[in-house]
Scaffold this motif. Structure first.
Motif, PDB file in Angstrom:
ATOM      1  N   UNK A 126     -22.952  -9.657  48.481  1.00  0.00           N
ATOM      2  CA  UNK A 126     -23.923 -10.090  47.199  1.00  0.00           C
ATOM      3  C   UNK A 126     -23.451  -9.014  46.214  1.00  0.00           C
ATOM      4  N   UNK A 127     -22.719  -9.516  45.060  1.00  0.00           N
ATOM      5  CA  UNK A 127     -21.951  -8.504  44.193  1.00  0.00           C
ATOM      6  C   UNK A 127     -22.907  -7.905  43.541  1.00  0.00           C
ATOM      7  N   UNK A 128     -22.985  -6.490  43.634  1.00  0.00           N
ATOM      8  CA  UNK A 128     -23.837  -5.788  42.518  1.00  0.00           C
ATOM      9  C   UNK A 128     -23.505  -5.814  41.246  1.00  0.00           C
ATOM     10  N   UNK A 129     -24.529  -5.518  40.478  1.00  0.00           N
ATOM     11  CA  UNK A 129     -24.090  -5.355  39.028  1.00  0.00           C
ATOM     12  C   UNK A 129     -23.642  -3.662  38.732  1.00  0.00           C
ATOM     13  N   UNK A 130     -24.341  -2.913  39.272  1.00  0.00           N
ATOM     14  CA  UNK A 130     -24.319  -1.419  39.278  1.00  0.00           C
ATOM     15  C   UNK A 130     -24.424  -0.665  40.634  1.00  0.00           C
ATOM     16  N   UNK A 131     -23.267  -0.710  41.251  1.00  0.00           N
ATOM     17  CA  UNK A 131     -23.021   0.030  42.612  1.00  0.00           C
ATOM     18  C   UNK A 131     -22.823   1.584  42.316  1.00  0.00           C
ATOM     19  N   UNK A 132     -23.216   2.369  43.223  1.00  0.00           N
ATOM     20  CA  UNK A 132     -23.236   3.857  43.011  1.00  0.00           C
ATOM     21  C   UNK A 132     -22.993   4.138  44.308  1.00  0.00           C
ATOM     22  N   UNK A 133     -22.574   5.449  44.587  1.00  0.00           N
ATOM     23  CA  UNK A 133     -22.365   6.256  45.877  1.00  0.00           C
ATOM     24  C   UNK A 133     -22.737   7.612  45.771  1.00  0.00           C
ATOM     25  N   UNK A 134     -23.441   7.862  46.937  1.00  0.00           N
ATOM     26  CA  UNK A 134     -24.267   9.105  47.115  1.00  0.00           C
ATOM     27  C   UNK A 134     -23.372  10.110  48.240  1.00  0.00           C
ATOM     28  N   UNK A 135     -22.626  11.039  47.897  1.00  0.00           N
ATOM     29  CA  UNK A 135     -21.980  11.888  48.949  1.00  0.00           C
ATOM     30  C   UNK A 135     -22.447  12.883  49.577  1.00  0.00           C
ATOM     31  N   UNK A 136     -21.912  13.510  50.382  1.00  0.00           N
ATOM     32  CA  UNK A 136     -22.505  14.572  51.297  1.00  0.00           C
ATOM     33  C   UNK A 136     -21.472  15.520  51.221  1.00  0.00           C
ATOM     34  N   UNK A 153     -32.685   4.597  33.163  1.00  0.00           N
ATOM     35  CA  UNK A 153     -32.893   3.277  32.402  1.00  0.00           C
ATOM     36  C   UNK A 153     -32.596   2.163  33.415  1.00  0.00           C
ATOM     37  N   UNK A 154     -33.481   1.077  33.262  1.00  0.00           N
ATOM     38  CA  UNK A 154     -33.253  -0.030  34.181  1.00  0.00           C
ATOM     39  C   UNK A 154     -31.859  -0.654  34.046  1.00  0.00           C
ATOM     40  N   UNK A 155     -31.143  -0.354  32.906  1.00  0.00           N
ATOM     41  CA  UNK A 155     -29.911  -1.044  32.761  1.00  0.00           C
ATOM     42  C   UNK A 155     -28.726  -0.089  33.133  1.00  0.00           C
ATOM     43  N   UNK A 156     -29.124   1.080  33.514  1.00  0.00           N
ATOM     44  CA  UNK A 156     -28.219   2.216  34.027  1.00  0.00           C
ATOM     45  C   UNK A 156     -28.596   2.322  35.366  1.00  0.00           C
ATOM     46  N   UNK A 157     -29.546   2.314  36.045  1.00  0.00           N
ATOM     47  CA  UNK A 157     -29.995   2.742  37.467  1.00  0.00           C
ATOM     48  C   UNK A 157     -29.099   1.692  38.510  1.00  0.00           C
ATOM     49  N   UNK A 158     -28.690   2.340  39.358  1.00  0.00           N
ATOM     50  CA  UNK A 158     -27.654   1.632  40.374  1.00  0.00           C
ATOM     51  C   UNK A 158     -28.769   0.468  41.160  1.00  0.00           C
TER      52      UNK A 158
END
Length: 349
Positions: free
Chosen positions: A177-187, A257-262
């Motif tokens: 399901x293609x995301x608009x704003x993917x993000x990665x949280x690394x350890x 902001x909503x338009x920046x949050x993953x």
């Protein structure tokens, strides 16, 4: 028996009318005795104040102490409370118990000179996780066997799970399901401590230093296949796999902001993902409608709560068993790579 001095093994054996070997086996090789005889020996030893064969004397006599040390990358408190580390230790202890060995825990965050004296007598070392400094390994007896888990040590066998394929599989599922704003949280991915957004100023740890690079490679491979430039996907780093350390990083992400949050977060651990889940719910964000997220580890907590976490399950207990069998010479000293299982939960259906 006089209470003014410690009773010896030989005296205890004479008191019980058994051989000295039977007394020694009761403490060190329980599989060699019947449960009834072992219980009798241990009960009488306790009554007479005998705490077991002296490790130092045994080591000098036989060249073996029957002590196996596990060197942990984190503090002992953290490791015993962390679900993944404690499962690994459970697997190690299970094998050591069955073969009459003692488990000694050492923290890589203390200098070897601060470690118990028995550390130098250990018959072997299992090294778990990314060490804060390689010096502690250099200070360990080089002639003793050493097994690395979730970590690579040149010339030593290692035990890993399939980190890159597992991360690729879960990211590929998430990206259907293609995301608009993917993000990665690394350890713990950066050379210098960073508890927040990773920028161009940060240098990442080398692939042979940490398993997180393999997990990141899996995420990036899946993103690239979907036509998403990995370099354009924002990344954050957390320095410790605890709620307290994760929370400030995740709060900053969720308060964008909503338009920046993953709207999709690929997390490198279940603890990170569960922290996201808790803090997102506090903010009224719907999971998975407003935010989809994935974890890695398959800890019980992520499967017992609702919504159930989509994650990769690794068998940390079995990793511990394998490392322990290898260090005891019960399995070949060779690199081992364990498979994982993709668990499709509710956070990223």
């Amino acid at each position: 028996m006089s209470s003014s001095r410690h009773i010896t093994l030989k005296e205890l054996a004479a008191e019980l009318g058994v051989s000295t070997a039977s007394v020694s086996n009761a403490f060190n090789r329980p599989d060699q005795l019947s449960p009834r005889l072992r219980e009798r020996i241990l009960s009488e030893a306790s009554r007479l104040g005998y705490s077991g064969p002296d490790a130092k004397a045994r080591s000098l006599r036989t060249g073996r102490s029957r002590i196996i040390a596990v060197v942990l990358a984190e503090t002992l408190t953290y490791s015993l409370n962390d679900a993944v580390a404690s499962e690994l230790l459970s697997g190690v202890a299970e094998v050591l118990d069955a073969h009459g060995h003692t488990l000694l825990l050492l923290s890589g965050r203390q200098h070897i000179s601060q470690a118990p004296g028995s550390a130098s007598m250990a018959d072997g070392f299992i090294v778990y996780g990314l060490m804060p400094s390689m010096k502690i390994l250099a200070d360990l007896p080089a002639q003793r066997p050493m097994i690395a888990v979730d970590f690579d040590i040149a010339g030593r066998p290692c035990v890993h799970v399939e980190n890159e394929p597992a991360s690729y599989a879960i990211a590929r599922h998430a990206l259907t399901a293609p995301p608009k704003r993917p993000g990665i949280i690394n350890l713990r991915l950066t050379e210098m401590p960073c508890n927040g957004r990773i920028t161009e100023a940060h240098t990442l740890l080398a692939a042979d230093q940490t398993i997180t690079r393999s997990r990141l490679a899996g995420f990036h491979r899946a993103l690239a296949e979907q036509g998403i430039d990995p370099a354009e996907v924002p990344m954050w780093n957390v320095e410790e796999n605890t709620f307290e350390v994760c929370a400030p990083v995740i709060e900053a992400i969720l308060d964008l902001p909503d338009d920046q949050r993953p709207d999709l977060l690929l997390c490198m651990s279940d603890r990170i993902a569960l922290t996201v889940l808790t803090l997102a719910e506090q903010r009224g964000l719907r999971i998975p409608e407003d935010l989809r997220l994935t974890g890695f580890d398959g800890i019980a907590e992520g499967q017992y709560r609702a919504p159930r976490l989509t994650t990769v399950r690794q068998d940390s207990v079995e990793k511990g068993r394998i490392a322990a069998r290898m260090i005891l010479g019960l399995a070949p000293h060779e690199d081992r790579l364990l498979s994982t299982e993709l668990i499709l939960g509710d956070t990223c259906p």
